[in-house]
Motif scaffolding. Structure first.
Motif, mmCIF file in Angstrom:
data_model
loop_
_atom_site.group_PDB
_atom_site.id
_atom_site.type_symbol
_atom_site.label_atom_id
_atom_site.label_comp_id
_atom_site.label_asym_id
_atom_site.label_seq_id
_atom_site.Cartn_x
_atom_site.Cartn_y
_atom_site.Cartn_z
ATOM 1 N N PRO A 92 -26.523 -4.599 -21.038
ATOM 2 C CA PRO A 92 -26.890 -5.952 -21.478
ATOM 3 C C PRO A 92 -27.362 -5.940 -22.928
ATOM 4 C CG PRO A 92 -27.848 -5.467 -19.342
ATOM 5 C CD PRO A 92 -27.235 -4.188 -19.844
ATOM 6 N N MET A 93 -26.947 -6.932 -23.655
ATOM 7 C CA MET A 93 -27.246 -7.036 -25.095
ATOM 8 C C MET A 93 -28.749 -7.085 -25.332
ATOM 9 S SD MET A 93 -26.118 -7.376 -28.114
ATOM 10 C CE MET A 93 -26.475 -8.088 -29.690
ATOM 11 N N LEU A 94 -29.180 -6.372 -26.329
ATOM 12 C CA LEU A 94 -30.574 -6.415 -26.758
ATOM 13 C C LEU A 94 -30.709 -7.585 -27.714
ATOM 14 C CD1 LEU A 94 -33.299 -4.938 -26.628
ATOM 15 C CD2 LEU A 94 -32.578 -3.604 -28.599
ATOM 16 N N TYR A 95 -31.226 -8.700 -27.201
ATOM 17 C CA TYR A 95 -31.337 -9.914 -28.000
ATOM 18 C C TYR A 95 -32.642 -9.931 -28.784
ATOM 19 C CZ TYR A 95 -27.289 -11.699 -25.587
ATOM 20 O OH TYR A 95 -26.021 -11.858 -25.100
ATOM 21 N N GLY A 96 -32.678 -10.764 -29.774
ATOM 22 C CA GLY A 96 -33.898 -10.934 -30.549
ATOM 23 C C GLY A 96 -34.184 -9.750 -31.437
ATOM 24 N N PHE A 97 -33.197 -9.383 -32.255
ATOM 25 C CA PHE A 97 -33.383 -8.204 -33.102
ATOM 26 C C PHE A 97 -34.521 -8.378 -34.097
ATOM 27 C CE2 PHE A 97 -29.492 -6.636 -31.356
ATOM 28 C CZ PHE A 97 -29.684 -5.269 -31.397
ATOM 29 N N ASP A 98 -34.980 -9.595 -34.307
ATOM 30 C CA ASP A 98 -36.138 -9.781 -35.171
ATOM 31 C C ASP A 98 -37.402 -9.225 -34.515
ATOM 32 O OD1 ASP A 98 -35.833 -11.836 -33.251
ATOM 33 O OD2 ASP A 98 -37.159 -13.160 -34.378
ATOM 34 N N ARG A 99 -37.325 -8.914 -33.228
ATOM 35 C CA ARG A 99 -38.469 -8.345 -32.505
ATOM 36 C C ARG A 99 -38.505 -6.822 -32.580
ATOM 37 N NH1 ARG A 99 -38.355 -11.866 -26.924
ATOM 38 N NH2 ARG A 99 -38.650 -13.883 -27.925
ATOM 39 N N TYR A 100 -37.422 -6.242 -33.057
ATOM 40 C CA TYR A 100 -37.279 -4.786 -33.071
ATOM 41 C C TYR A 100 -36.958 -4.304 -34.479
ATOM 42 C CZ TYR A 100 -36.503 -6.082 -28.221
ATOM 43 O OH TYR A 100 -36.616 -6.649 -26.987
ATOM 44 N N THR A 101 -37.243 -3.044 -34.687
ATOM 45 C CA THR A 101 -36.852 -2.410 -35.937
ATOM 46 C C THR A 101 -36.408 -0.986 -35.605
ATOM 47 O OG1 THR A 101 -37.515 -1.965 -38.215
ATOM 48 C CG2 THR A 101 -39.188 -1.590 -36.534
ATOM 49 N N TYR A 102 -35.634 -0.411 -36.492
ATOM 50 C CA TYR A 102 -35.151 0.949 -36.296
ATOM 51 C C TYR A 102 -35.929 1.853 -37.241
ATOM 52 C CZ TYR A 102 -31.900 4.855 -35.824
ATOM 53 O OH TYR A 102 -31.356 6.082 -35.578
ATOM 54 N N GLU A 103 -36.734 2.731 -36.663
ATOM 55 C CA GLU A 103 -37.578 3.631 -37.457
ATOM 56 C C GLU A 103 -37.505 5.040 -36.889
ATOM 57 O OE1 GLU A 103 -41.581 2.204 -37.288
ATOM 58 O OE2 GLU A 103 -41.136 0.367 -38.386
ATOM 59 N N ASN A 104 -37.369 5.993 -37.762
ATOM 60 C CA ASN A 104 -37.404 7.410 -37.374
ATOM 61 C C ASN A 104 -36.497 7.721 -36.188
ATOM 62 O OD1 ASN A 104 -39.432 7.803 -39.363
ATOM 63 N ND2 ASN A 104 -40.974 7.100 -37.920
ATOM 64 N N GLY A 105 -35.311 7.134 -36.187
ATOM 65 C CA GLY A 105 -34.329 7.443 -35.154
ATOM 66 C C GLY A 105 -34.488 6.705 -33.844
ATOM 67 N N SER A 106 -35.342 5.699 -33.813
ATOM 68 C CA SER A 106 -35.552 4.946 -32.569
ATOM 69 C C SER A 106 -35.733 3.463 -32.854
ATOM 70 C CB SER A 106 -36.815 5.432 -31.852
ATOM 71 O OG SER A 106 -36.686 6.751 -31.422
ATOM 72 N N ILE A 107 -35.369 2.673 -31.857
ATOM 73 C CA ILE A 107 -35.684 1.247 -31.913
ATOM 74 C C ILE A 107 -37.117 1.112 -31.413
ATOM 75 C CG2 ILE A 107 -35.166 -1.028 -30.955
ATOM 76 C CD1 ILE A 107 -32.305 -0.084 -30.537
ATOM 77 N N VAL A 108 -37.922 0.387 -32.149
ATOM 78 C CA VAL A 108 -39.319 0.154 -31.769
ATOM 79 C C VAL A 108 -39.631 -1.335 -31.944
ATOM 80 C CG1 VAL A 108 -40.108 2.496 -32.344
ATOM 81 C CG2 VAL A 108 -40.152 0.716 -34.096
ATOM 82 N N LEU A 109 -40.724 -1.753 -31.340
ATOM 83 C CA LEU A 109 -41.176 -3.126 -31.513
ATOM 84 C C LEU A 109 -41.735 -3.304 -32.917
ATOM 85 C CD1 LEU A 109 -43.085 -3.590 -28.131
ATOM 86 C CD2 LEU A 109 -40.849 -4.525 -28.732
ATOM 87 N N THR A 110 -41.437 -4.442 -33.530
ATOM 88 C CA THR A 110 -42.024 -4.714 -34.844
ATOM 89 C C THR A 110 -43.506 -5.010 -34.687
ATOM 90 O OG1 THR A 110 -41.597 -7.085 -34.702
ATOM 91 C CG2 THR A 110 -39.871 -5.723 -35.734
ATOM 92 N N THR A 111 -44.233 -4.890 -35.767
ATOM 93 C CA THR A 111 -45.650 -5.226 -35.766
ATOM 94 C C THR A 111 -45.839 -6.690 -35.379
ATOM 95 O OG1 THR A 111 -45.991 -3.590 -37.510
ATOM 96 C CG2 THR A 111 -47.740 -5.208 -37.186
ATOM 97 N N ALA A 112 -44.952 -7.549 -35.871
ATOM 98 C CA ALA A 112 -45.034 -8.979 -35.550
ATOM 99 C C ALA A 112 -44.828 -9.215 -34.053
ATOM 100 C CB ALA A 112 -44.016 -9.766 -36.360
ATOM 101 N N GLU A 113 -43.930 -8.455 -33.420
ATOM 102 C CA GLU A 113 -43.682 -8.619 -31.982
ATOM 103 C C GLU A 113 -44.882 -8.137 -31.174
ATOM 104 O OE1 GLU A 113 -41.700 -9.519 -28.335
ATOM 105 O OE2 GLU A 113 -41.771 -10.339 -30.348
ATOM 106 N N VAL A 114 -45.481 -7.036 -31.578
ATOM 107 C CA VAL A 114 -46.681 -6.553 -30.890
ATOM 108 C C VAL A 114 -47.776 -7.607 -30.993
ATOM 109 C CG1 VAL A 114 -48.518 -4.814 -30.919
ATOM 110 C CG2 VAL A 114 -46.119 -4.109 -31.173
ATOM 111 N N LYS A 115 -47.929 -8.190 -32.180
ATOM 112 C CA LYS A 115 -48.933 -9.245 -32.372
ATOM 113 C C LYS A 115 -48.619 -10.457 -31.496
ATOM 114 C CE LYS A 115 -51.125 -12.118 -35.880
ATOM 115 N NZ LYS A 115 -51.150 -12.526 -37.263
ATOM 116 N N ARG A 116 -47.324 -10.842 -31.406
ATOM 117 C CA ARG A 116 -46.926 -11.984 -30.576
ATOM 118 C C ARG A 116 -47.257 -11.719 -29.104
ATOM 119 N NH1 ARG A 116 -43.715 -13.660 -26.974
ATOM 120 N NH2 ARG A 116 -42.619 -11.694 -26.792
ATOM 121 N N ILE A 117 -46.977 -10.498 -28.637
ATOM 122 C CA ILE A 117 -47.284 -10.130 -27.252
ATOM 123 C C ILE A 117 -48.786 -10.225 -27.008
ATOM 124 C CG2 ILE A 117 -47.334 -8.189 -25.618
ATOM 125 C CD1 ILE A 117 -44.602 -7.327 -26.862
ATOM 126 N N GLU A 118 -49.561 -9.679 -27.946
ATOM 127 C CA GLU A 118 -51.018 -9.701 -27.791
ATOM 128 C C GLU A 118 -51.559 -11.132 -27.794
ATOM 129 O OE1 GLU A 118 -52.454 -7.062 -30.841
ATOM 130 O OE2 GLU A 118 -51.940 -5.286 -29.645
#
Length: 195
Positions: free
Chosen positions: A99-125
């Motif tokens: 299934p497609m990973l939607y909302g790429f503005d919520r993720y970033t690619y860092e050090n060889g992995s997809i991770v949550l952006t700081t903004a997404e972590v803040k939105r979740i919190e």
């Protein structure tokens, strides 16, 4: 004025864990591509998932695509014409069936992995946080905390096992009914529990 008065850490951790579990599937596939020499960046990560054939073709042809007699061949045909290793085709098929990973503005690619952006972590919190937005809300919240602390102290001294029984015994809730003009009244019989 906006001040956090309650944060549900268990909800925050659950939502983060769910997002990271979802991401793990993609990170595993990405790692295979990276190990095969494919370059993945923040600029092309969305293409990896939205159109894996185009991504692979772009990587294999250094962005030029397949051109025959001056005519650029479409991605699907080019993918069929090239001798692409079976392992890569298998990964492409997995990417297409995942299934497609939607909302790429919520993720970033860092050090060889997809991770949550700081903004997404803040939105979740923030989604699991209650805020007092006015000084009146904050004042009421603080006073309710004082009341709760006092009631807990009294309840412990009177040895009640049930909060509703305690409140009913102290303030006679049963007698208040649905009267909109009713006020809290202390039941003097409550002190008999201390004998």
């Amino acid at each position: 004025m906006k001040q956090a008065i309650f944060k549900c850490n268990s909800s925050i951790e659950r939502v983060k864990k769910d997002a990271l579990d979802r991401i793990k599937i993609y990170n595993d596939l990405i790692q295979i591509l990276v190990n095969k020499g494919f370059k993945i960046t923040n600029e092309n990560i969305e293409m990896v998932f939205s159109n894996p054939k185009e991504y692979v073709l772009d990587q294999l042809t250094n962005g030029t695509g397949v051109v025959i007699n001056g005519i650029k061949v479409n991605v699907i045909k080019a993918f069929e014409l090239l001798e692409i290793p079976h392992e890569i085709i298998k990964i492409v098929n997995e990417l297409e069936s995942t299934p497609m990973l939607y909302g790429f503005d919520r993720y970033t690619y860092e050090n060889g992995s997809i991770v949550l952006t700081t903004a997404e972590v803040k939105r979740i919190e923030e989604s699991a946080t209650i805020f007092a937005e006015t000084s009146e809300q904050l004042e009421v919240w603080n006073k309710l905390n004082e009341v709760a602390s006092t009631l807990n102290s009294i309840s412990n001294k009177l040895k009640f096992n049930n909060d509703l029984q305690f409140l009913s015994a102290c303030f006679g809730f049963n007698s208040m009914g649905n009267n909109p003009n009713a006020t809290f009244k202390t039941d003097p019989n409550i002190i008999n529990r201390l004998k």
